[in-house]
Design an enzyme around this catalytic site. Sequence first.
Site, mmCIF file in Angstrom:
data_model
loop_
_atom_site.group_PDB
_atom_site.id
_atom_site.type_symbol
_atom_site.label_atom_id
_atom_site.label_comp_id
_atom_site.label_asym_id
_atom_site.label_seq_id
_atom_site.Cartn_x
_atom_site.Cartn_y
_atom_site.Cartn_z
ATOM 1 N N SER A 122 0.845 -1.191 0.000
ATOM 2 C CA SER A 122 0.000 0.000 0.000
ATOM 3 C C SER A 122 0.886 1.248 0.000
ATOM 4 O O SER A 122 1.679 1.435 -0.918
ATOM 5 C CB SER A 122 -0.966 -0.032 1.188
ATOM 6 N N ASP B 153 -9.041 -4.670 -5.687
ATOM 7 C CA ASP B 153 -8.641 -3.690 -4.684
ATOM 8 C C ASP B 153 -9.637 -2.528 -4.647
ATOM 9 O O ASP B 153 -9.890 -1.892 -5.669
ATOM 10 C CB ASP B 153 -7.238 -3.170 -4.998
ATOM 11 N N HIS C 90 -7.951 -4.935 -0.890
ATOM 12 C CA HIS C 90 -6.849 -4.273 -0.183
ATOM 13 C C HIS C 90 -6.701 -4.909 1.195
ATOM 14 O O HIS C 90 -7.154 -4.384 2.210
ATOM 15 C CB HIS C 90 -7.114 -2.783 -0.074
#
Length: 891
Positions: A230, A471, A509
Amino acid sequence: MKSGNTGWRRGALLAAALAATALMTACGGGEDAPAASTSNSPTGPGQDAPGSAGPVLSAQAACTALNGVSLPASSLTLASGGVTVTAATLIAADAAGNTLGEYCQVRGAIAPVDASASNINFAVNLPSQWNGKGIQFGGGGFDGALIDGTETVRFALPDDPAPLARGYVTWGDDSGHQSTSITDGRFATNDEALANYGGDTLKKTHDVAIALIKQRYGKAPTRAYFLGTSTGGRDALSYIQRWPADYDGVIANEPALNYTGTRLSNVAVGRALYLNGGAGWLNINKTLLVQNAAMTACDALDGVADKVVSNVEGCRVGAMTVLASLRCPGGTDAGDTCLSDAQIATVKAIEQPLQLTYPLANGVTVAGGYNLMEGALVAGPFTTRDLGTRAVPGNPATTADANMYVTGDQWVKFFITRNATFDALTFDPASPGSWTSRVQAVSALTDATNPDLSAFLGKGGRLILLHGLADEVISPNSTIAWFKAVAARVGQAAVDTGIRFYTVPGMGHGTGSFLPAWNSLTALENWVEMGVAPGTRTVMDTNAGTYGRTRPLCQYPSWPKFKGSGSADAAINYTCEGATGVVQSCLNMPSAVTTWKGGNTSGEELTVQIDPATLQYTVKIDASLQRTAGTTRSGQLVSQGGCTYASDENGARFTLTGGGVLAGGVKPVSGAGFLPLVAFRNVSADFKAVADIYNVNGIQTAVADGSVTVRTGSARLRSSAATWQTCAATATGGFILYDAACANTTKGYIVWNAARNAFDYFVGGTIAAGDGVLSGSLISGMVNGVPVPVILTRSATAYGMNVYATQPPTLPLATGAADGSYRVMATDGSQISADLNGTSLVRNGVSGTLTYNQPVLGVIGASGGVVGSYLVNSGLLIGTSAGRFELGLLN
C-alpha cells in the site's frame, strides 16, 4: 540395475569408493579446527570484522555498545538534525513471546531541521546470527506508527518465519510523525513532515541502519531488500526511483504509487455520493445489489463459479450493460431493488478513471478507477470498508462515511488547503482552479510514478510487483498504467529481465474473496542471489471459508482459467490465460558459444558446450570408468518453451537456470534412457572457495553387481588445507550433524587438475606424502559466489555422484526457502515437475508434505504421497528416495 545396500566401509579400497561417492568435508591429520568463516554466518555473535584488532565482544556487550550512539547530521545523505540511539536491548532467544531468535533491539530518533517538525522514530533489529543481509519495511496509510521490523512478510504463508527470524537485519520508521490513526493527515501542514512522508524518511532511516550495521558487524550487508504494501508499496517504488543503487531487490504489493491521483479520486467519489443532498449515496443494500449483479454476470467467465472474477477485462466489456439493467423506472429512486440515475452516476464515478485537465508529477493525467463492476467488493462479508451509513457526511468525515472519502477529505484539508475546516466537497479534483499548483507540488513530493527505472534495472535490481484486481482502496488500474509506462520507457526486454508483475483476481486491499499467500521473499532471493527469475507461481487462499485452495499466480496480463475438470480448488487445474505475444525466449541462455563443467550420475566428469545461434550441443567425456576420455556426444536442442530444451540424448531434456547452472542428460554407453547430469559455467580452482560444512545427497552403483544405493550424510571441506571428511549416521549412511569424531567416517584430500578444470579426489593418505587413492573428481561449481560441490566417484568398486548443500551451523533453513517450480530429472528415467510451496510439495501431480530441518538442519523431509529427502543449493533441488536420485532446477 538392481537395488541393494553397500557397506559404509569394506577395506581400504572399498572405503575409498564409498567415501568419495558419499560425502565430503575438511579435516587434516585427524584434527578438526573451526572454519575461519562459513557462508551461513558472515559475522557471528560478537565477532570482530575481518582484520580488526579489537577484542571479541559478546552479543550482549556488542548490543550495549550501541546504546546512546549518536550520528552527526553530516552522516546522512539528506538534511536532518542528527541521530540518537535511545535504547539498545538484547532480546534473548527464549524471552517470553519471542519467536525471532536472539537479537539486539535498537530504537532511536532522527531529529528534524525544522524545530516545529517531529522526529523520525526508527527501529533497527540486529540478529546475533546474521545472514549478512538486510530488509527495510515500508509503512501504511498516512503512517504515524513505528514499523518495527519484527513483522512477517506481507501475504506470506502462515508458517513462514519473519525475516528477522531468518537472520536478516530489519529496519523501519514512523515516516516522521506520530499518530494513533493511519487516516490522520494533520502532520502534512508541516513542510518537512510532508517531505519525510513523501520518501525522505526512507533514505534517512536507511543511512542510519547501514551505519549501525557496520558498527555492530564490521561490514555492510551483502544484499539489501525493500518490502512494502500500500503506502509501503509506494515507498518501495519511490525509493528505487530516487536512490536506485541502495537496494538489490524490491517487493511492492498493491502500491499507492499514483498517490495524488488516488486522493483526487477519493474526493471525486465523495462528491458523487454526497452532493445534491446525498442523492447519489448508496446504502448497504444497494451496494450489495451492484456487487451481486456484477458477480452473477462475470463469476463464471473464468470457467468456474467461485465468487472470484478472474476474467476482469472480459467482464468489463459488458459492465455498463449490467449497470443499466439496475436502473429504477424513470431513473427515480424506488427502493433497494434498483438504482436511481444519481446512484448510477456514483457507480460510474467509482468504476471509471478520473480524467484530469492538468498534469500531475511525471505527466500523469489519469487516476485509475475501481473494478466495482468486475468483482471488487466495497460491502459485505469480505471487507470492513463500505460507502458509509449516512447520506450527509461529517466535516471532517468519519468512519460513518464512505471509506474512500475519509482519506480524500483529510488530504484536501491538510495536504492541499492546510485548513482543518475546509469543506472537501467544494474541491473539484478534475479542475481545482487556484489549488492546481499546490496539487502539483504535493504530487511531486508524494507520487511514485516515474517510469524510468533504467538505473535500478541497469545495475541488476529486481522488482516483484503485485496488485489485487479487486482492490477497493488503491486502484490496480493505476499500477497497470505505470507498468505499461515503464515498459515504454525502458523497453520490454529490460522489463522481462528485471520485473515480475502479478495481478490477483478476487484480492482486495487486504480483503476480498481470495487472500493470497506465497513466499515472495524467497522468490526475490532466488532471483537476486541465484539469477532464477520467478515465473508463474502458486498462491494459497487464507480466507477462513476457503482456506487452503490454490490458484496460479499469473503474470499480467494473464489470468487463471479453469481447465474444466478436476478440483476447482487446486491450482494445477488452471492455466494462465490471455498472455500476449510469443513464448518468451530463455533469458539464461548465453549470447555466445559457452561451456559448462560438471558430471553425471555414473560419476563421469564432462564438459557441455552449446552454440546459442544454432542450439547445437556437444558433451565431451573428460574422465570416466565407462568410456574413453575425449569421447563426445553431439546433438540438437529444440526449445520446449522458456529455458527447457529437448535433446538427442535418448529423450533427455536440457534446462538452464540462473547463475549459470545446466541440467540435462547424456546417453549411456549402451541401453536406453539417459544419465542425469549437472554442470556449471563457473568453477573454482581455490579449495577455500568451497570450504564449508555440508549435507549430502547422492547415488552410487557397485561395479561388481550393479546394485544401486542412495547416500545421505554430512561432509566437510576444510579451509586451512585441501582435506575432507565424511560422516554418516550409520554404516549404511544417513543424515547426521557433522562431527569430526563421528564413528562412520572417511577422510582424504583434493588436488587441482588444471588440465581438466576439476579437483582430483583422493581417499586416505596425506597431501604431503601423495599416498591417497585416486577415487574421482570434485567439481567446485560456483553460482553467484555460492559453492555447489559435486563429487563424481570412480573406483574399482563403485561409481556415482553426490551433490552438497550447506549444513546451517545454528540458523535453521526457513520454511519455504526452497519454494518454486523445478524441472526434475531422476535416475529412474523420469523427467517431471516438482512444485514446492511452504510445507506443500506436488511432484508430478502427487502431493506430499514437507518438514524443514528434519532430520538435521538444512534437510527437507517429504512425507505422505511423496517420500524422500531434499537439499537445496543455488537453484538446485537434490533429492533421494528409495533407489532414486533426483536433480531439479528452478525455472
